[in-house]
Design an enzyme around this catalytic site. Structure first.
Site, mmCIF file in Angstrom:
data_model
loop_
_atom_site.group_PDB
_atom_site.id
_atom_site.type_symbol
_atom_site.label_atom_id
_atom_site.label_comp_id
_atom_site.label_asym_id
_atom_site.label_seq_id
_atom_site.Cartn_x
_atom_site.Cartn_y
_atom_site.Cartn_z
ATOM 1 N N GLU A 54 -33.196 -6.327 12.803
ATOM 2 C CA GLU A 54 -31.969 -5.544 13.014
ATOM 3 C C GLU A 54 -31.725 -4.730 11.754
ATOM 4 O OE1 GLU A 54 -29.904 -5.586 15.719
ATOM 5 O OE2 GLU A 54 -30.310 -7.492 16.721
ATOM 6 N N TYR A 80 -26.481 -15.115 17.136
ATOM 7 C CA TYR A 80 -25.790 -15.756 18.274
ATOM 8 C C TYR A 80 -26.830 -16.168 19.285
ATOM 9 C CZ TYR A 80 -26.040 -10.732 19.540
ATOM 10 O OH TYR A 80 -26.438 -9.440 19.726
ATOM 11 N N ASN A 96 -32.935 -6.584 26.955
ATOM 12 C CA ASN A 96 -33.148 -7.742 26.092
ATOM 13 C C ASN A 96 -32.481 -9.020 26.618
ATOM 14 O OD1 ASN A 96 -34.767 -8.350 23.902
ATOM 15 N ND2 ASN A 96 -33.062 -8.318 22.443
ATOM 16 N N ARG A 128 -28.522 2.967 22.440
ATOM 17 C CA ARG A 128 -27.704 3.570 21.376
ATOM 18 C C ARG A 128 -28.278 3.362 19.983
ATOM 19 N NH1 ARG A 128 -22.884 -0.618 22.623
ATOM 20 N NH2 ARG A 128 -23.899 -2.543 21.962
ATOM 21 N N GLU A 129 -29.299 2.537 19.841
ATOM 22 C CA GLU A 129 -29.823 2.182 18.515
ATOM 23 C C GLU A 129 -30.857 3.215 18.059
ATOM 24 O OE1 GLU A 129 -30.962 -1.972 19.056
ATOM 25 O OE2 GLU A 129 -28.960 -2.447 19.802
HETATM 26 O O1 0X9 Z 1 -28.406 -9.114 21.319
HETATM 27 C C1 0X9 Z 1 -29.520 -8.601 21.175
HETATM 28 O O2 0X9 Z 1 -30.222 -8.272 22.126
HETATM 29 C C2 0X9 Z 1 -30.034 -8.339 19.760
HETATM 30 N N1 0X9 Z 1 -28.989 -7.739 18.961
HETATM 31 S S1 0X9 Z 1 -28.489 -6.193 19.291
HETATM 32 O O3 0X9 Z 1 -27.298 -5.947 18.489
HETATM 33 N N2 0X9 Z 1 -29.591 -5.166 18.810
HETATM 34 O O4 0X9 Z 1 -28.268 -6.062 20.687
HETATM 35 C C3 0X9 Z 1 -30.464 -9.644 19.131
HETATM 36 C C4 0X9 Z 1 -31.524 -10.395 19.866
HETATM 37 C C5 0X9 Z 1 -31.996 -11.594 19.107
HETATM 38 N N3 0X9 Z 1 -32.928 -12.384 19.856
HETATM 39 C C6 0X9 Z 1 -32.573 -13.349 20.741
HETATM 40 N N4 0X9 Z 1 -31.369 -13.729 20.917
HETATM 41 N N5 0X9 Z 1 -33.557 -13.933 21.405
HETATM 42 ZN ZN ZN Z 2 -30.609 -3.993 20.101
#
Ligand code: 0X9
Ligand code: ZN
Length: 365
Positions: free
Chosen positions: A327, A305, A200, A126-127
């Site tokens: 981001e 987080y 991710n 969605r990004e």
């Molecule tokens: O949650 C995520 O995958 C990322 N934010 S998003 O809103 N684009 O989904 C942040 C990932 C940051 N990196 C780690 N937590 N390793």
């Molecule tokens: Zn993301």
């Protein structure tokens, strides 16, 4: 909205009990929309559906979002037009058999084994602003070569503009699909089929620890095992093949205005955190000086987080000196859907930050 606010989507059936809960907890809230479906539908209808004549040939403008096919055609066309400086390679196939491609941008001097900046976009379906921002970087490095040649003197840039094309294409099919995040491989649990793993959360470094889910229907589903998705295997293999030369891994996401570095699986910081901080801060400072937009800089766990199994942590573990998740700014009703009219300002601002981070790399490494 201030920094620590959060947007929450609640179904109509749960709205009144959710409001009572907020009141019990003394949480201040504001109802941004009482019919999100309608708002999303309106925003969705406003996007340009008609491909521009010649889209994918020559330059891509920032006036609309492009399909995966248009993006692949665009990079192929660049390679054909600049055969000494630009190389496109098919590095794998998505679950639904879409081609995954990288574009390598050099200065054409033929020197092998230069240092590498590895950039990707489109991890999360969605990004949409992410691949748009990556396309703008490609345009800068290729079409504006003269002014950016210093960024390519000792570095090759390897760029994968679309990591998760199946998810991205799915989000183009309608309002309900617009906020889909994951890949598209189906998973069954208790007779229910849900689609995709969170790419991710799928990397094999502290896989499925904190901030990841084992439930296939959750947005942060880590997958049945690490590297269950063909899309993440491709990134893993690229990282390992580039690691000796890899100085920076940069992954573009949205939204929230953050420049994040490892670790994301623990609140501990790596030994070299100050180097990571220098690079990220250079990006944030350049953006603030140019546009006034403020990016928050810090480790993923400490400023956003905890979330284990992400590509940034894996890239750092695999050997990149610097690994950053950027981001971008949010827009539209839910943050993930900036209107087409804001693409130009968002992606040009992103480039200012990325260029400043690359300058800092050149100075330090
Ligand atoms: O949650 C995520 O995958 C990322 N934010 S998003 O809103 N684009 O989904 C942040 C990932 C940051 N990196 C780690 N937590 N390793
Ligand atoms: Zn993301």
């Amino acid at each position: 909205m201030s920094r620590k606010d959060a947007r929450v989507v609640v179904s109509p059936e749960q709205l009144s009990s959710f409001k009572s809960l907020l009141q019990e907890q003394n949480l201040i809230y504001e109802l941004l929309s009482d019919n999100l479906e309608a708002v999303l539908a309106k925003e969705f209808a406003q996007r340009s559906l008609v491909p521009l004549p010649q889209a994918g040939k020559g330059r891509l403008s920032t006036e609309r979002y492009y399909t995966h096919e248009e993006i692949m055609n665009y990079i192929a066309d660049l390679a054909a037009r600049f055969p000494k400086r630009v190389f496109v390679r098919t590095v794998g196939w998505s679950y639904e058999q879409r081609a995954l491609k990288t574009i390598t941008i050099t200065n054409g001097d033929g020197r092998a084994n230069k240092k590498v900046v590895f950039v990707d976009g489109g991890f999360h379906a969605r990004e949409w602003i992410s691949p748009a921002a990556v396309l703008y970087m490609i345009d800068q490095l290729v079409e504006h070569f003269e002014e950016n040649a210093y960024l390519l003197k000792d570095y090759d840039w390897v760029i994968q503009p679309m990591v998760n094309p199946d998810g991205y294409e799915h989000t183009q099919t309608g309002t309900t699909a617009r906020m889909f995040r994951k890949t598209r491989q189906p998973y069954r649990q208790l007779g229910l089929t849900c689609y995709g793993a969170d790419p991710n959360r799928n990397f094999d470094f502290h896989w499925n620890e904190e901030g990841a889910s084992s439930s296939p229907c959750m947005d942060t589903f880590a997958g049945p095992h690490a590297f269950s998705e063909p899309e993440t295997i491709v990134i893993r293999d690229l990282m390992h093949s580039l690691a000796d030369r890899g100085v920076m891994y940069l992954t573009i996401h949205s939204y929230g205005n953050y420049l994040l570095y490892p670790w994301g699986w623990t609140s501990d910081l790596p030994d070299t955190w100050q180097d990571l901080d220098d690079v990220a801060r250079a990006g944030g400072d350049a953006i603030e000086a140019a546009t006034g937009t403020v990016y928050e800089v810090g480790s993923s766990t400490n400023v956003l987080y905890i979330a284990a199994g992400a590509s940034d942590d894996y890239g750092f573990y695999a050997g990149f000196n610097v690994s950053i998740t950027m981001e971008l700014s949010g827009g539209g009703s839910l943050g993930f859907n900036p209107p087409e009219s804001s693409i130009e300002s968002f992606v040009s601002e992103t480039w200012i930050g990325v260029r400043a981070m690359a300058e800092k790399l050149i100075e330090k490494y």
